[in-house]
Scaffold this active site. Structure first.
Site, mmCIF file in Angstrom:
data_model
loop_
_atom_site.group_PDB
_atom_site.id
_atom_site.type_symbol
_atom_site.label_atom_id
_atom_site.label_comp_id
_atom_site.label_asym_id
_atom_site.label_seq_id
_atom_site.Cartn_x
_atom_site.Cartn_y
_atom_site.Cartn_z
ATOM 1 N N PHE A 188 0.878 -1.176 0.000
ATOM 2 C CA PHE A 188 0.000 0.000 0.000
ATOM 3 C C PHE A 188 0.909 1.218 0.000
ATOM 4 O O PHE A 188 1.767 1.352 0.882
ATOM 5 C CB PHE A 188 -0.867 0.020 1.264
ATOM 6 C CG PHE A 188 -1.743 1.243 1.378
ATOM 7 C CD1 PHE A 188 -3.103 1.176 1.107
ATOM 8 C CD2 PHE A 188 -1.209 2.471 1.749
ATOM 9 C CE1 PHE A 188 -3.912 2.305 1.215
ATOM 10 C CE2 PHE A 188 -2.011 3.612 1.848
ATOM 11 C CZ PHE A 188 -3.364 3.518 1.586
ATOM 12 N N GLU A 189 0.716 2.074 -0.975
ATOM 13 C CA GLU A 189 1.598 3.243 -1.053
ATOM 14 C C GLU A 189 0.866 4.311 -1.865
ATOM 15 O O GLU A 189 0.475 4.058 -2.999
ATOM 16 C CB GLU A 189 2.901 2.825 -1.750
ATOM 17 C CG GLU A 189 4.018 3.823 -1.738
ATOM 18 C CD GLU A 189 5.363 3.187 -2.140
ATOM 19 O OE1 GLU A 189 5.504 2.828 -3.318
ATOM 20 O OE2 GLU A 189 6.255 3.072 -1.273
ATOM 21 N N ILE A 190 0.669 5.464 -1.253
ATOM 22 C CA ILE A 190 0.089 6.592 -1.976
ATOM 23 C C ILE A 190 1.148 7.678 -1.937
ATOM 24 O O ILE A 190 1.538 8.117 -0.850
ATOM 25 C CB ILE A 190 -1.216 7.087 -1.317
ATOM 26 C CG1 ILE A 190 -2.278 5.974 -1.355
ATOM 27 C CG2 ILE A 190 -1.727 8.347 -2.023
ATOM 28 C CD1 ILE A 190 -3.560 6.297 -0.601
#
Ligand code: GDP
Ligand code: MN
Length: 346
Positions: free
Chosen positions: A243-245
Site C-alpha cells: 500500500f503506497e500513496i
C-alpha cells in the site's frame, strides 16, 4: 466530455472533501499495479474492493505494469471492472533485467546463504527484480512521465471502508507526499548491509538529509535502544509498501536518484534481498520532511496477513484492533506504535 464531469468533481465542505457539482477537476494521478497475467482473479478482487469503496466516486485511471505483455483476457476483464480508463504497460528490459555489474557466481552463492537464513523468495530472480523495479525503476516508465501521484495496489489486497473524499486532492491540499497504512519490522537477514551502505552514502552526501527528518524513527533510538543492532543500526521498521500513496517527485528528486544509484551499484537488491519497502522508508526518513508523511487511518486495508482497521461504521469486514489474521506472534511484527510515538500521536 462535460456530461461526464461531475463524477470526478469535488467540493470543500465542513466535513472535508466530498464529490460535488461546483468543484475542481481530478488530480493528476493514477492507481498503479505491477501484476502478472496469472494473478488476474486476485487483481479483479482488489479492484472490485477499491472501486466499490472509493474509486467509483472519482474514476481515477488504472495503470497496469507487467514484464511481459498483458493477455487480451486480462485487459478485457480488468477494463470491465471499472468505469475509469485502463492503461496496460510493458516494462522495458533495461528497467527489469539484472544489471550487468551483478556477478552471477556471487549472486548464486548469496542466494544459498539467504535460503539458509530462511529468507522467503531469495532464490527467485524475478522477486529481486521486482523489488528493484519498485524501488528505483517504476517511476521512470514513460507512461508515468506526466503523472504526479500514484496509489499502489496489489492483487488480492482488501479495502473495507467507504471513503468519500478525493485521497489525491487530500495529499495535494495538505502538502503530503507519502501515505501509508501499515508499518512492519523486516527480516534483518534480508538487509544486513542496507543501513551500512546508507551510512556510507550519507558520508558522501550529507546535503540530502532533511532538517526535519525521521532518523530517530529509522534507528528507533529513543524508544528501544536494543533494536539498534537489529540490522546493523536500522530498526527495520518500514512503511509496508504494497500500500503506497505517493508523490512521484519524491523518487525523481536528486537525493533519491543519488541514493538509489548508490544502492543499485552496491548490489544488495541481488546479493541480499533488499525490498522496496525498507529502501523507500529509509529514503523518506532521511530526505523528506516527516510532516509530509501521512498515516491513512481511515483506509481499511489488508494484505495477508496484516490489517489496518479503523473504528468506524463505514468499514465492513474489518475487525477494529485486529492487526493480523495469523497467530498472535505476528503482532510483534507491527511497528506502528514507533511511528505514532515518533510523530507525537500518543
Ligand atoms: P509479496 O507481497 O512480498 O509476497 O510479493 P508479491 O508476490 O505480492 O509481489 C509483489 C507485487 O509484484 C505484486 O503486485 C505482484 O503481482 C508483482 N510481481 C511480483 N513478481 C512479478 C513478476 O515477475 N512479474 C510481474 N509482472 N509482477 C510481479
Ligand atoms: Mn503481495
Amino acid at each position: 466530455d462535460p456530461t461526464h464531469e461531475p463524477e470526478g468533481l469535488l467540493r470543500r465542505t465542513s466535513k472535508g472533501y466530498l464529490p460535488g457539482p461546483e468543484g475542481t477537476e481530478r488530480i493528476n494521478a493514477t492507481l498503479l499495479a505491477l501484476v502478472r497475467n496469472e494473478e488476474l482473479n486476485g487483481m479483479l478482487q482488489a479492484m472490485n474492493d477499491l472501486e466499490r469503496t472509493w474509486n467509483h466516486k472519482f474514476n481515477y485511471p488504472w495503470t497496469f505494469f507487467n514484464d511481459v505483455p498483458f493477455t487480451e483476457e486480462f485487459k478485457r476483464r480488468t477494463s470491465a471492472a471499472t468505469k475509469a480508463e485502463c492503461h496496460y504497460e510493458v516494462i522495458p528490459d533495461e528497467h527489469w533485467v539484472k544489471p550487468g555489474w551483478i556477478n552471477e557466481d556471487l549472486f548464486q552463492e548469496s542466494v544459498k546463504m539467504l535460503k539458509e537464513n530462511d529468507i522467503q523468495y531469495a532464490d527467485k530472480l524475478s522477486y529481486h527484480q521486482m523489488c528493484r523495479w519498485n524501488s528505483g525503476m517504476f517511476y521512470r516508465h514513460p507512461a508515468l512521465e506526466h503523472m504526479q501521484y500514484y496509489w499502489r495496489v496489489e492483487p488480492k489486497v482488501h479495502f473495507f471502508c467507504d471513503v468519500d473524499y478525493d485521497i489525491f486532492r487530500y495529499m495535494q491540499d495538505n502538502n503530503k507526499t507519502y501515505g501509508f497504512t501499515i508499518t512492519l519490522y523486516d527480516a534483518p537477514q534480508s538487509i544486513p548491509t542496507l543501513w551500512p551502505e546508507t551510512v556510507k552514502f550519507l558520508a558522501e552526501h550529507p546535503e540530502h538529509v532533511h532538517p526535519n527528518n525521521a532518523m530517530d524513527w529509522l534507528t528507533d533510538r529513543v524508544r528501544r535502544p536494543e533494536h539498534n543492532s537489529k540490522a546493523n543500526g536500522y530498526s527495520t521498521c518500514h512503511f509496508w509498501s504494497n500500500f503506497e500513496i505517493a508523490d512521484l517527485s519524491l523518487w525523481r528528486s536528486k537525493a533519491y536518484e543519488d541514493y538509489f544509484n548508490h544502492l543499485d551499484r552496491a548490489g544488495g537488491f541481488f546479493y541480499e534481498r533488499w525490498g522496496d519497502a525498507p529502501v523507500h522508508s529509509i529514503a523518506l526518513g532521511l530526505f523528506e520532511d516527516k510532516s509530509r508523511i501521512h498515516w491513512f487511518r481511515d483506509i481499511g486495508y489488508q494484505h495477508i496477513p496484516f490489517f489496518n482497521c479503523p473504528n468506524s461504521p463505514k468499514c465492513k469486514g474489518c475487525v477494529t484492533g485486529r492487526l493480523t489474521d495469523g497467530e498472535a506472534w505476528l503482532n510483534r511484527e507491527d511497528c506502528r506504535p514507533n511511528w505514532f510515538k515518533f510523530v507525537g500521536m500518543g
